[in-house]
Design a protein around this motif. Structure first.
Motif, PDB file in Angstrom:
ATOM      1  N   GLY A 150       0.923  -1.037   0.182  1.00 45.89           N
ATOM      2  CA  GLY A 150       0.104   0.235  -0.163  1.00 45.89           C
ATOM      3  C   GLY A 150       0.720   1.743  -0.001  1.00 45.89           C
ATOM      4  N   VAL A 151       1.942   1.274   0.823  1.00 43.37           N
ATOM      5  CA  VAL A 151       2.876   2.143   0.683  1.00 43.37           C
ATOM      6  C   VAL A 151       3.495   3.245  -0.466  1.00 43.37           C
ATOM      7  N   TRP A 152       4.516   1.512  -1.039  1.00 37.44           N
ATOM      8  CA  TRP A 152       4.836   2.004  -2.147  1.00 37.44           C
ATOM      9  C   TRP A 152       3.912   2.559  -3.212  1.00 37.44           C
ATOM     10  N   ALA A 153       2.492   1.842  -3.180  1.00 38.08           N
ATOM     11  CA  ALA A 153       1.566   1.926  -4.528  1.00 38.08           C
ATOM     12  C   ALA A 153       1.330   3.919  -4.215  1.00 38.08           C
ATOM     13  N   VAL A 154       1.303   4.058  -2.838  1.00 35.86           N
ATOM     14  CA  VAL A 154       1.303   5.365  -2.893  1.00 35.86           C
ATOM     15  C   VAL A 154       2.050   6.586  -3.345  1.00 35.86           C
ATOM     16  N   LEU A 155       3.308   5.900  -3.029  1.00 31.58           N
ATOM     17  CA  LEU A 155       4.788   6.594  -3.502  1.00 31.58           C
ATOM     18  C   LEU A 155       4.818   6.932  -5.197  1.00 31.58           C
ATOM     19  N   ARG A 156       4.311   5.537  -5.372  1.00 31.58           N
ATOM     20  CA  ARG A 156       3.747   5.971  -7.212  1.00 31.58           C
ATOM     21  C   ARG A 156       3.743   7.541  -7.485  1.00 31.58           C
ATOM     22  N   PHE A 157       2.667   8.129  -6.876  1.00 37.16           N
ATOM     23  CA  PHE A 157       1.542   9.206  -7.076  1.00 37.16           C
ATOM     24  C   PHE A 157       2.430  10.463  -6.611  1.00 37.16           C
ATOM     25  N   GLY A 158       3.614  10.341  -5.307  1.00 38.01           N
ATOM     26  CA  GLY A 158       4.396  11.198  -5.055  1.00 38.01           C
ATOM     27  C   GLY A 158       4.719  12.248  -6.370  1.00 38.01           C
ATOM     28  N   ASP A 159       4.847  14.031  -5.854  1.00 40.78           N
ATOM     29  CA  ASP A 159       4.489  14.658  -7.175  1.00 40.78           C
ATOM     30  C   ASP A 159       3.274  15.005  -8.008  1.00 40.78           C
ATOM     31  N   GLU A 160       2.185  14.292  -7.915  1.00 43.69           N
ATOM     32  CA  GLU A 160       0.946  14.296  -8.359  1.00 43.69           C
ATOM     33  C   GLU A 160      -0.103  14.453  -7.427  1.00 43.69           C
ATOM     34  N   THR A 200      10.268  -3.995   1.604  1.00 49.44           N
ATOM     35  CA  THR A 200       9.962  -2.521   1.910  1.00 49.44           C
ATOM     36  C   THR A 200      11.554  -2.320   2.252  1.00 49.44           C
ATOM     37  N   ALA A 201      11.906  -2.286   2.714  1.00 48.41           N
ATOM     38  CA  ALA A 201      13.714  -2.234   1.821  1.00 48.41           C
ATOM     39  C   ALA A 201      13.880  -1.073   0.776  1.00 48.41           C
ATOM     40  N   GLY A 202      13.385  -2.384  -0.393  1.00 52.54           N
ATOM     41  CA  GLY A 202      14.278  -2.469  -1.685  1.00 52.54           C
ATOM     42  C   GLY A 202      12.647  -1.279  -1.812  1.00 52.54           C
ATOM     43  N   PRO A 203      11.899  -2.112  -3.652  1.00 57.35           N
ATOM     44  CA  PRO A 203      10.677  -0.964  -3.264  1.00 57.35           C
ATOM     45  C   PRO A 203      10.406   0.066  -3.638  1.00 57.35           C
ATOM     46  N   VAL A 204      10.019  -0.075  -2.213  1.00 57.80           N
ATOM     47  CA  VAL A 204       9.320   0.977  -0.572  1.00 57.80           C
ATOM     48  C   VAL A 204      10.500   2.033  -0.300  1.00 57.80           C
ATOM     49  N   THR A 205      11.210   1.507   0.374  1.00 57.94           N
ATOM     50  CA  THR A 205      12.363   2.139   0.988  1.00 57.94           C
ATOM     51  C   THR A 205      14.328   2.599  -0.107  1.00 57.94           C
TER      52      THR A 205
END
Length: 345
Positions: A37-47, A91-96
């Protein structure tokens, strides 16, 4: 003591231990779902403004829960490792955005021009240049690009014979090779053009173009968000400005022929939609050849990677690392980079 009987059933599990086992098992699945879920949210960073706030937050803290659950599972419920290990890796890879230098392992370094590049936003620090001079002497870069270098502050190491230097308000470049041309593409980090300088270096292998930049800082909007203000208008405005600035710099970079290095304070983490869409055609030195998270800006518990070295013209990084504190909240970024033979003009 009676003899041990292998056919005797084990003693019943205590209620406390059973509850811990179930909690660890549920925690593994819950954290894996949360990480996705956090990774999905981060995909919209600056949008999307809330995603932008999360993107600039202390993402490294997200690694702590799966590590704690994994240690607990090793003692009370090893079956839960089946979900906790993937949860920790994701978590360590795609998320952080933990980086492992895979590219130098699977691809040979180009056989042409090689440079060691260093960049740092000095944040108009009043600290004397001693730490910078020590780092320069120890690492031996060929190109040093500084942003927000205080007027009147001099570097003893970069003033020695053998360096070619160029300075305008907000930007400083030192090169082992002659600077044959400079174009001032923008004078203010808060303007639509940003603070941007384009340099052409005359190396034995041909011309290398270096673009040093400093784009708009999101600190004002993030500060309001940290105080609990409901409106995220300043966050949205900063994202929009960095979209405009990044596209302008990308247009100038696209007109470059031959080896190209883009360095500086992008004020944009790798998770950002700006970073993915505008700079997708360039190699990120730290993403390809760096170890760890590569955080370059520290503020209390939050740390983000917003200073980058990007490569164009077929360039690749063979090594990239983050330097020590030299008197700025930004950490210097250093990289060994190379281009294919015959790639220069």
């Amino acid at each position: 003591m009676p003899p041990w009987n292998p056919f005797e059933p084990p003693p019943p599990e205590s209620a406390w231990r059973a509850r811990v086992r179930r909690a660890v098992a549920i925690g593994g699945w819950a954290w894996l779902a949360a990480a996705i879920g956090v990774w999905a949210v981060l995909r919209f960073g600056d949008e999307w403004e809330p995603a932008t706030v999360v993107m600039f937050g202390p993402l490294w803290l997200l690694v702590l829960p799966p590590v704690a659950l994994l240690v607990l599972a090793a003692f009370v419920n090893r079956r839960a490792l089946r979900t906790l290990v993937p949860a920790l890796i994701f978590t360590a890879g795609p998320v952080t955005d933990l980086c492992v230098p895979w590219r130098p392992v699977v691809a040979d370094a180009p056989a042409g021009l090689r440079l060691r590049v260093m960049t740092c936003n000095m944040h108009y620090s009043k600290v004397p240049s001693g730490p910078l001079d020590v780092l320069t002497d120890e690492t031996g870069p060929d190109v040093v690009a500084l942003q927000e270098w205080r007027e009147g502050l001099e570097s003893a190491a970069l003033s020695e014979r053998g360096w070619h230097t160029h300075r305008v308000p907000g930007l400083f470049l030192a090169s082992r090779y002659p600077i044959r041309r400079f174009d001032h593409l923008g004078a203010q980090s808060t303007s639509e053009r940003g603070s941007v300088g384009r340099y052409e270096l005359d190396t034995p292998a041909g011309v290398v173009t270096v673009i040093s930049l400093h784009l708009a800082s999101p600190r004002e909007g993030l500060g309001e968000a940290a105080k609990g203000h409901g409106e995220l208008t300043a966050v949205a405005e900063n994202s929009e400005l960095r979209w405009v600035q990044s596209r302008r710099v990308a247009e100038a970079a696209a007109r470059t022929v031959g080896p190209l290095v883009l360095v500086g304070d992008f004020n944009t983490p790798p998770h950002s939609a700006i970073f993915r869409e505008v700079w997708d055609g360039y190699r990120s030195a730290f993403s390809d050849a760096g170890w760890g998270w590569g955080y370059t800006f520290w503020a209390r518990i939050s740390a983000v990677r917003i200073d980058h070295i990007l490569l164009g013209g077929g360039g690749q990084a063979t090594r990239c690392w983050i330097g020590p504190n030299i008197g700025s909240p930004h950490r210097p970024v250093l990289a060994d980079v190379a281009w294919p033979a015959g790639g220069s003009r």
